[in-house]
Design a protein around this motif. Structure first.
Motif, short mmCIF file in Angstrom:
data_model
loop_
_atom_site.label_atom_id
_atom_site.label_comp_id
_atom_site.label_asym_id
_atom_site.label_seq_id
_atom_site.Cartn_x
_atom_site.Cartn_y
_atom_site.Cartn_z
N ASP A 189 42.44 -8.73 34.81
CA ASP A 189 41.55 -8.15 35.84
C ASP A 189 42.26 -7.04 36.61
N GLU A 190 43.51 -7.26 36.96
CA GLU A 190 44.28 -6.25 37.71
C GLU A 190 44.49 -4.99 36.87
N GLN A 191 44.82 -5.18 35.59
CA GLN A 191 45.03 -4.03 34.71
C GLN A 191 43.74 -3.23 34.53
N ALA A 192 42.62 -3.94 34.43
CA ALA A 192 41.33 -3.26 34.28
C ALA A 192 41.03 -2.38 35.50
N LYS A 193 41.37 -2.89 36.69
CA LYS A 193 41.16 -2.10 37.91
C LYS A 193 42.07 -0.88 37.94
N GLU A 194 43.33 -1.06 37.52
CA GLU A 194 44.28 0.05 37.52
C GLU A 194 43.90 1.12 36.50
N GLU A 195 43.45 0.68 35.32
CA GLU A 195 43.11 1.61 34.25
C GLU A 195 41.71 2.20 34.40
N GLY A 196 40.89 1.55 35.22
CA GLY A 196 39.52 2.03 35.42
C GLY A 196 38.52 1.37 34.49
N SER A 197 39.00 0.62 33.50
CA SER A 197 38.11 -0.06 32.56
C SER A 197 38.92 -1.08 31.77
N VAL A 198 38.30 -2.23 31.47
CA VAL A 198 38.99 -3.24 30.69
C VAL A 198 39.25 -2.74 29.27
N SER A 199 38.45 -1.81 28.79
CA SER A 199 38.61 -1.28 27.43
C SER A 199 39.88 -0.45 27.27
N LYS A 200 40.45 0.01 28.38
CA LYS A 200 41.63 0.87 28.32
C LYS A 200 42.94 0.11 28.28
N ILE A 201 42.88 -1.22 28.44
CA ILE A 201 44.11 -2.01 28.36
C ILE A 201 44.53 -2.10 26.89
N LYS A 202 45.79 -1.83 26.62
CA LYS A 202 46.28 -1.82 25.24
C LYS A 202 46.46 -3.24 24.70
N ASP A 203 46.11 -3.42 23.42
CA ASP A 203 46.25 -4.72 22.77
C ASP A 203 47.69 -5.24 22.85
N VAL A 204 48.64 -4.34 22.61
CA VAL A 204 50.04 -4.77 22.57
C VAL A 204 50.48 -5.28 23.94
N ASP A 205 49.97 -4.68 25.01
CA ASP A 205 50.33 -5.14 26.36
C ASP A 205 49.72 -6.51 26.64
N ILE A 206 48.50 -6.73 26.15
CA ILE A 206 47.84 -8.02 26.35
C ILE A 206 48.61 -9.12 25.63
N TYR A 207 48.98 -8.86 24.39
CA TYR A 207 49.71 -9.86 23.62
C TYR A 207 51.07 -10.13 24.24
N LYS A 208 51.74 -9.07 24.69
CA LYS A 208 53.07 -9.21 25.30
C LYS A 208 52.99 -10.07 26.57
N LYS A 209 51.94 -9.85 27.37
CA LYS A 209 51.79 -10.63 28.60
C LYS A 209 51.58 -12.11 28.27
N ALA A 210 50.73 -12.40 27.28
CA ALA A 210 50.49 -13.78 26.87
C ALA A 210 51.79 -14.43 26.38
N LYS A 211 52.58 -13.65 25.65
CA LYS A 211 53.84 -14.17 25.13
C LYS A 211 54.83 -14.43 26.26
N ASP A 212 54.86 -13.54 27.25
CA ASP A 212 55.74 -13.74 28.41
C ASP A 212 55.39 -15.03 29.15
N LEU A 213 54.10 -15.36 29.17
CA LEU A 213 53.64 -16.58 29.84
C LEU A 213 53.75 -17.82 28.95
N GLY A 214 54.11 -17.59 27.67
CA GLY A 214 54.28 -18.71 26.75
C GLY A 214 52.98 -19.30 26.24
N ILE A 215 51.89 -18.51 26.24
CA ILE A 215 50.59 -19.07 25.82
C ILE A 215 49.97 -18.25 24.69
N GLU A 216 50.75 -17.43 24.01
CA GLU A 216 50.17 -16.56 22.98
C GLU A 216 49.58 -17.34 21.81
N SER A 217 50.06 -18.57 21.59
CA SER A 217 49.56 -19.38 20.47
C SER A 217 48.77 -20.60 20.92
#
Length: 429
Positions: free
Chosen positions: A278-306
């Motif tokens: 949600d925060e990234q969508a606000k910063e980028e102006g749209s949820v569509s502009k968030i990069k896939d690689v950043d989303i996956y990296k964030k999930a991995k950092d939180l330990g929930i990618e799988s």
């Protein structure tokens, strides 16, 4: 029917206490105009309060006559009143007569004691007083819940409290941290005969026990006090004990190693993941502009990618009103995080139910259009989609909403059947 948080000041989409949004219908004309609250019984049940309390509160706030015991379940307020206005008044009722004054949770049971309206909280164990100055207070005192047999709301609150206690590993303690009645720390232990051997007569069995006990070696006291027994309740120990259980017993227990709940009531990793999107969508102006690689990296950092619950968060957070067009660009990410696991696939569909049924009800008519790219991009296989479409479920949303979502998906299901038939005919040729 869209659900909202019982506490509407809480904006967290994963807030666990939900209720239906009030639905009203204005009937009649002139002096005979009236407002029918279509789903008041459902909302009152979700708040664990009698519908008569809610409708009477509206009457006091609006200065209008109401019917407090309709036989046909038609709850009526005289005059024309918009649902949004009634929803605002409902917030006041919840604050005064539902929420615990200490922890602000709605898991309370109402009772009357010595002229006071008591809210017994099953979440924290506190007993607080409701606002007795409001006119509704006098109505509740005259129409107090009957004593004796537990009513529906009390049973419901008790069940929720037990589940919460079991989840937190404190099933043997009540909300104040004291042992529950009937366990070793309760005075009722003596009443139940737990001390019968010491208090009873010196019969043959007692003499034998005492004699054999004298022969047992004693452990030296470390500090002069009683020996303290404890159970390791660390996450690793709990998982180890769960894995050691027989397979048939594991299947009867709800053991969720993927819970990833926050510590001390904080946010879980899934909450953090959804908030980050949600925060990234606000910063980028749209949820569509968030990069896939950043989303996956964030999930991995939180330990929930799988984890299987992560696709649910993706379905609820990764799209907006243009979801039907956003599925295809996100297909590589979704396929990577959902994979071939049917558990993950069902979790993603469950997230879509919440997305459409609760946060974006305006998209309800477009469910078929949303499912087409999900099928065409091989995100969810045909057999899982068919099984999902064949039966409503209350796992992710209420049963009524689940049925509406599947009703909207009927065109897609028909298209799926026809597409399969066409392929069979081509094969025969």
């Amino acid at each position: 029917m869209a659900n909202v948080n019982i506490r509407r000041d809480v904006t967290d989409p994963f807030y666990r206490y939900k209720m239906e949004r009030l639905q009203s219908k204005i009937e009649g004309k002139g002096n005979g105009i009236k407002t029918v609250i279509v789903n008041l019984s459902n909302v009152a049940d979700q708040l664990d309060r009698p519908p008569s309390y809610v409708i009477k509160y509206f009457g006091f706030e609006l200065g209008a006559q109401t019917n407090i015991d309709p036989k046909d379940d038609r709850w009526i307020i005289n005059g024309a009143h918009e649902a949004t206005k009634l929803q605002d008044y409902l917030d006041g009722f919840i604050s005064k007569f539902v929420l615990c004054k200490d922890c602000k949770n709605p898991e309370t049971v109402v009772s009357v004691k010595e002229g006071d309206i008591i809210l017994d909280c099953k979440a924290c164990g506190m007993r607080t007083k409701a606002d007795g100055r409001h006119k509704l207070g006098a109505f509740i005192l005259k129409n107090a819940p009957k004593k004796g047999k537990k009513d529906k709301s009390t049973k419901k609150a008790d069940r929720r409290a037990r589940k919460e206690a079991e989840k937190n590993g404190t099933a043997e303690e009540n909300g104040n941290g004291h042992p529950s009645p009937g366990d070793s720390g309760s005075d009722q232990g003596e009443e139940n005969g737990d001390l019968a051997v010491e208090a009873g007569s010196d019969d043959e069995l007692t003499r034998k026990i005492n004699s054999e006990a004298k022969e047992l070696p004693s452990e030296p006291a470390t500090d002069g006090g009683d020996v303290q027994w404890s159970v390791d309740m660390s996450e690793e120990a709990i998982k180890a004990r769960a894995k050691a259980l027989p397979e048939d017993l594991k299947q009867t227990l709800v053991i969720d190693e993927d819970a990833e709940e926050g510590q001390n009531g904080g946010k879980s990793a899934y909450d953090e993941f959804g908030d980050w999107i949600d925060e990234q969508a606000k910063e980028e102006g749209s949820v569509s502009k968030i990069k896939d690689v950043d989303i996956y990296k964030k999930a991995k950092d939180l330990g929930i990618e799988s984890k299987h619950r992560t696709p649910t968060v993706l379905a609820m957070s990764l799209f907006d009103d243009n979801i039907a067009k956003q599925i295809e660009p996100r297909a590589p990410l979704l396929k990577k995080m959902i994979g071939d696991s049917e558990k993950h696939q069902k979790a993603f569909l469950g997230g879509l139910e919440r997305f459409v049924g609760e946060t974006h009800p305006n998209l309800m008519p477009t469910v078929s259009a949303i499912l087409i790219p999900i099928y065409q991009e091989d995100i969810i296989p045909e057999d899982v989609l068919k099984a999902w479409g064949a039966k409503a479920s209350k796992k992710y949303v209420d049963l009524q909403t689940s049925r509406k979502v599947r009703k909207s998906a009927e065109k897609f299901m028909e298209w799926l059947e026809n597409a399969e038939s066409d392929e069979d005919e081509d094969d025969d040729e």
